[in-house]
Design a protein around this motif. Structure first.
Motif, PDB file in Angstrom:
ATOM      1  N   ASN A 183       0.826  -1.201   0.000  1.00  0.00           N
ATOM      2  CA  ASN A 183       0.000   0.000   0.000  1.00  0.00           C
ATOM      3  C   ASN A 183       0.862   1.254   0.000  1.00  0.00           C
ATOM      4  O   ASN A 183       0.544   2.237  -0.669  1.00  0.00           O
ATOM      5  CB  ASN A 183      -0.933   0.008   1.212  1.00  0.00           C
ATOM      6  CG  ASN A 183      -1.836   1.229   1.241  1.00  0.00           C
ATOM      7  OD1 ASN A 183      -1.539   2.216   1.904  1.00  0.00           O
ATOM      8  ND2 ASN A 183      -2.941   1.155   0.510  1.00  0.00           N
ATOM      9  N   MET A 184       1.981   1.232   0.749  1.00  0.00           N
ATOM     10  CA  MET A 184       2.874   2.385   0.764  1.00  0.00           C
ATOM     11  C   MET A 184       3.470   2.615  -0.609  1.00  0.00           C
ATOM     12  O   MET A 184       3.587   3.755  -1.076  1.00  0.00           O
ATOM     13  CB  MET A 184       3.989   2.151   1.794  1.00  0.00           C
ATOM     14  CG  MET A 184       4.882   3.370   2.018  1.00  0.00           C
ATOM     15  SD  MET A 184       3.974   4.724   2.805  1.00  0.00           S
ATOM     16  CE  MET A 184       4.573   6.130   1.908  1.00  0.00           C
ATOM     17  N   CYS A 185       3.835   1.542  -1.284  1.00  0.00           N
ATOM     18  CA  CYS A 185       4.387   1.654  -2.633  1.00  0.00           C
ATOM     19  C   CYS A 185       3.347   2.243  -3.583  1.00  0.00           C
ATOM     20  O   CYS A 185       3.665   3.088  -4.428  1.00  0.00           O
ATOM     21  CB  CYS A 185       4.846   0.292  -3.142  1.00  0.00           C
ATOM     22  SG  CYS A 185       6.349  -0.324  -2.330  1.00  0.00           S
ATOM     23  N   GLN A 187       0.859   4.240  -2.734  1.00  0.00           N
ATOM     24  CA  GLN A 187       0.698   5.655  -2.391  1.00  0.00           C
ATOM     25  C   GLN A 187       1.827   6.497  -2.969  1.00  0.00           C
ATOM     26  O   GLN A 187       1.607   7.598  -3.481  1.00  0.00           O
ATOM     27  CB  GLN A 187       0.653   5.832  -0.877  1.00  0.00           C
ATOM     28  CG  GLN A 187      -0.605   5.329  -0.203  1.00  0.00           C
ATOM     29  CD  GLN A 187      -0.639   5.733   1.263  1.00  0.00           C
ATOM     30  OE1 GLN A 187      -0.861   6.901   1.587  1.00  0.00           O
ATOM     31  NE2 GLN A 187      -0.409   4.784   2.148  1.00  0.00           N
ATOM     32  N   LEU A 188       3.056   5.986  -2.893  1.00  0.00           N
ATOM     33  CA  LEU A 188       4.201   6.724  -3.430  1.00  0.00           C
ATOM     34  C   LEU A 188       4.081   6.875  -4.945  1.00  0.00           C
ATOM     35  O   LEU A 188       4.379   7.935  -5.501  1.00  0.00           O
ATOM     36  CB  LEU A 188       5.501   6.008  -3.068  1.00  0.00           C
ATOM     37  CG  LEU A 188       5.917   6.076  -1.598  1.00  0.00           C
ATOM     38  CD1 LEU A 188       7.038   5.098  -1.310  1.00  0.00           C
ATOM     39  CD2 LEU A 188       6.353   7.496  -1.225  1.00  0.00           C
ATOM     40  N   SER A 189       3.643   5.805  -5.597  1.00  0.00           N
ATOM     41  CA  SER A 189       3.454   5.866  -7.044  1.00  0.00           C
ATOM     42  C   SER A 189       2.375   6.885  -7.400  1.00  0.00           C
ATOM     43  O   SER A 189       2.545   7.700  -8.316  1.00  0.00           O
ATOM     44  CB  SER A 189       3.078   4.477  -7.567  1.00  0.00           C
ATOM     45  OG  SER A 189       2.881   4.488  -8.964  1.00  0.00           O
ATOM     46  N   GLU A 190       1.288   6.876  -6.660  1.00  0.00           N
ATOM     47  CA  GLU A 190       0.196   7.822  -6.918  1.00  0.00           C
ATOM     48  C   GLU A 190       0.601   9.254  -6.576  1.00  0.00           C
ATOM     49  O   GLU A 190       0.064  10.214  -7.159  1.00  0.00           O
ATOM     50  CB  GLU A 190      -1.044   7.420  -6.127  1.00  0.00           C
ATOM     51  CG  GLU A 190      -1.670   6.111  -6.600  1.00  0.00           C
ATOM     52  CD  GLU A 190      -2.807   5.636  -5.705  1.00  0.00           C
ATOM     53  OE1 GLU A 190      -2.957   6.204  -4.595  1.00  0.00           O
ATOM     54  OE2 GLU A 190      -3.534   4.701  -6.106  1.00  0.00           O
ATOM     55  N   ALA A 191       1.564   9.417  -5.649  1.00  0.00           N
ATOM     56  CA  ALA A 191       2.051  10.747  -5.286  1.00  0.00           C
ATOM     57  C   ALA A 191       3.000  11.306  -6.337  1.00  0.00           C
ATOM     58  O   ALA A 191       3.378  12.479  -6.263  1.00  0.00           O
ATOM     59  CB  ALA A 191       2.747  10.703  -3.922  1.00  0.00           C
ATOM     60  N   ALA A 234       7.640  -9.005  -7.099  1.00  0.00           N
ATOM     61  CA  ALA A 234       6.701  -9.931  -7.739  1.00  0.00           C
ATOM     62  C   ALA A 234       5.258  -9.546  -7.423  1.00  0.00           C
ATOM     63  O   ALA A 234       4.364  -9.682  -8.265  1.00  0.00           O
ATOM     64  CB  ALA A 234       6.979 -11.357  -7.280  1.00  0.00           C
ATOM     65  N   ALA A 235       5.025  -9.057  -6.204  1.00  0.00           N
ATOM     66  CA  ALA A 235       3.674  -8.681  -5.798  1.00  0.00           C
ATOM     67  C   ALA A 235       3.236  -7.356  -6.421  1.00  0.00           C
ATOM     68  O   ALA A 235       2.046  -7.133  -6.667  1.00  0.00           O
ATOM     69  CB  ALA A 235       3.595  -8.592  -4.278  1.00  0.00           C
ATOM     70  N   LYS A 239       0.913  -3.622 -10.789  1.00  0.00           N
ATOM     71  CA  LYS A 239      -0.073  -3.031  -9.878  1.00  0.00           C
ATOM     72  C   LYS A 239       0.248  -1.586  -9.518  1.00  0.00           C
ATOM     73  O   LYS A 239      -0.551  -0.911  -8.877  1.00  0.00           O
ATOM     74  CB  LYS A 239      -0.196  -3.881  -8.609  1.00  0.00           C
ATOM     75  CG  LYS A 239      -0.654  -5.312  -8.887  1.00  0.00           C
ATOM     76  CD  LYS A 239      -0.758  -6.104  -7.607  1.00  0.00           C
ATOM     77  CE  LYS A 239      -1.218  -7.528  -7.906  1.00  0.00           C
ATOM     78  NZ  LYS A 239      -0.207  -8.289  -8.669  1.00  0.00           N
ATOM     79  N   VAL A 240       1.438  -1.112  -9.882  1.00  0.00           N
ATOM     80  CA  VAL A 240       1.808   0.289  -9.699  1.00  0.00           C
ATOM     81  C   VAL A 240       2.380   0.790 -11.016  1.00  0.00           C
ATOM     82  O   VAL A 240       2.942   0.016 -11.803  1.00  0.00           O
ATOM     83  CB  VAL A 240       2.838   0.485  -8.564  1.00  0.00           C
ATOM     84  CG1 VAL A 240       2.245   0.125  -7.218  1.00  0.00           C
ATOM     85  CG2 VAL A 240       4.112  -0.316  -8.827  1.00  0.00           C
ATOM     86  N   SER A 241       2.249   2.079 -11.259  1.00  0.00           N
ATOM     87  CA  SER A 241       2.757   2.643 -12.508  1.00  0.00           C
ATOM     88  C   SER A 241       4.248   2.940 -12.442  1.00  0.00           C
ATOM     89  O   SER A 241       4.904   3.105 -13.473  1.00  0.00           O
ATOM     90  CB  SER A 241       1.989   3.920 -12.854  1.00  0.00           C
ATOM     91  OG  SER A 241       2.134   4.897 -11.827  1.00  0.00           O
TER      92      SER A 241
END
Length: 336
Positions: A183-185, A187-191, A234-235, A239-241
């Motif tokens: 989730n932190m990853c 949030q950082l990607s979305e930030a 891997a997870a 799922k993140v940009s």
């Protein structure tokens, strides 16, 4: 074999990157890393404390002479606040000269923990020719009154501020010690983080039982340390940009392959190059090509993320892996 890849939107000749470390402290060191074959070089980190100490020294000099001649006050420059000091000139010069000498992208690195000053540091690295910036947010929480949410917010505030200040890509090197790393990853990607570097290694001091003292120690990473970042890469794949960079636990070409199979865009290494020399990157890349040829892959894109988590229920996937590992251990070591 096609080893070309993209990281932070930057085209790289291959996915092996020299991470921040002692080998990038001179222009010659940077050139040797590039000649060894790496696709990019992350410059050694400039520390927030180093910048602040210089600002304090400049301020002390100003105060020492401030009353000497009233009419001379105009000769002193307007000094920024302690947290807004300038990046040392020798670091900026190394970045500028290294970028010209290397022929591969040079990524500047800032190591700090507070919000103040990051934007000014980042702008100066950009102006000196950095292709991108790595924010090495080293924040070990000693204040037990500080909540997890406050820690997360500090990271997000830094990323948003730096992204507003510069136009070049920004990566975040973060620790695995969040209550919800994934989730932190996200949030950082979305930030706005263009890349995530997994993971930072916190200093773990040793206790000297004879001297009754605590001894700070820094050790080169071991191959075993690669398992944790590989699990999260891997997870996170798909799922993140943000780009995903792997670091720690890289001993040889097999470890590079493992990270790429998990879904890493690039694989960073320092310990292996310190142990074996800057030319060792060529051996790791040759090993990567040999493996690709043996498996019938023409490019790294053909197999990147092949072993990333694609299950609908990621928690069930992780739980299944845990149970399987325990069953295997039971057959090897007995009941646990």
């Amino acid at each position: 074999m096609k080893l070309a890849t993209t990281y932070l939107g930057l085209p790289l000749r291959n996915p092996l990157v020299a991470s921040a470390g002692p080998l990038s402290q001179t222009v010659e060191g940077i050139r040797r890393l590039a000649d060894g074959g790496v696709g990019a070089v992350v410059l050694y980190s400039v520390f927030e404390e180093q910048i602040r100490r210089q600002a304090e020294a400049d301020r002390a000099l100003e105060e020492l002479h401030a009353d000497a001649f009233g009419e001379a006050l105009s000769y002193f420059p307007d000094l920024p606040g302690l947290a807004d000091g300038d990046v040392p000139a020798d670091y900026l010069r190394l970045l500028e000269d290294g970028a010209e000498a290397a022929g591969v992208p040079i990524i500047g690195s800032i190591n700090g923990s507070t919000r103040g000053g990051w934007t000014q540091y980042a702008r100066q690295l950009q102006d000196a020719g950095a292709a991108a910036i790595e924010l090495n947010i080293y924040f070990v929480v000693g204040d037990i009154s500080l909540s997890g949410r406050e820690v997360e917010q500090r990271h997000l505030d830094i990323v948003r501020a730096v992204k507003q200040a510069v136009s070049i890509p920004v990566a975040v090197k973060l620790s695995p010690y969040f209550s919800s790393v994934g989730n932190m990853c996200r949030q950082l990607s979305e930030a706005g983080a263009d890349g995530l570097v997994l993971f930072n290694r916190f200093l773990q001091p040793e206790v000297d039982v004879d001297a009754l003292d605590v001894e700070p120690e820094v050790e080169l990473s071991s191959q075993y340390e690669g398992r944790l970042p590989r699990t999260w890469i891997a997870a996170l794949r798909g799922k993140v940009s943000a780009s995903l960079a792997a670091t720690s636990g890289v001993r040889d070409a097999d470890d590079v392959v493992r990270y790429l199979l998990a879904g890493a865009d690039v694989v960073m290494s320092t310990s292996a190059l310190v142990r074996n020399g800057t030319e060792y990157s060529g051996q790791m890349l040759a090993g990567l090509e040999d493996w690709m040829a043996a498996k019938g892959f023409d490019s790294v894109d053909d197999f990147r993320g092949l072993l990333a988590v694609r299950h609908q229920d990621e928690n069930a996937y992780q739980r299944a892996g845990y149970v399987t590992a325990l069953e295997k251990a039971k057959s090897t070591y007995g009941s646990l």
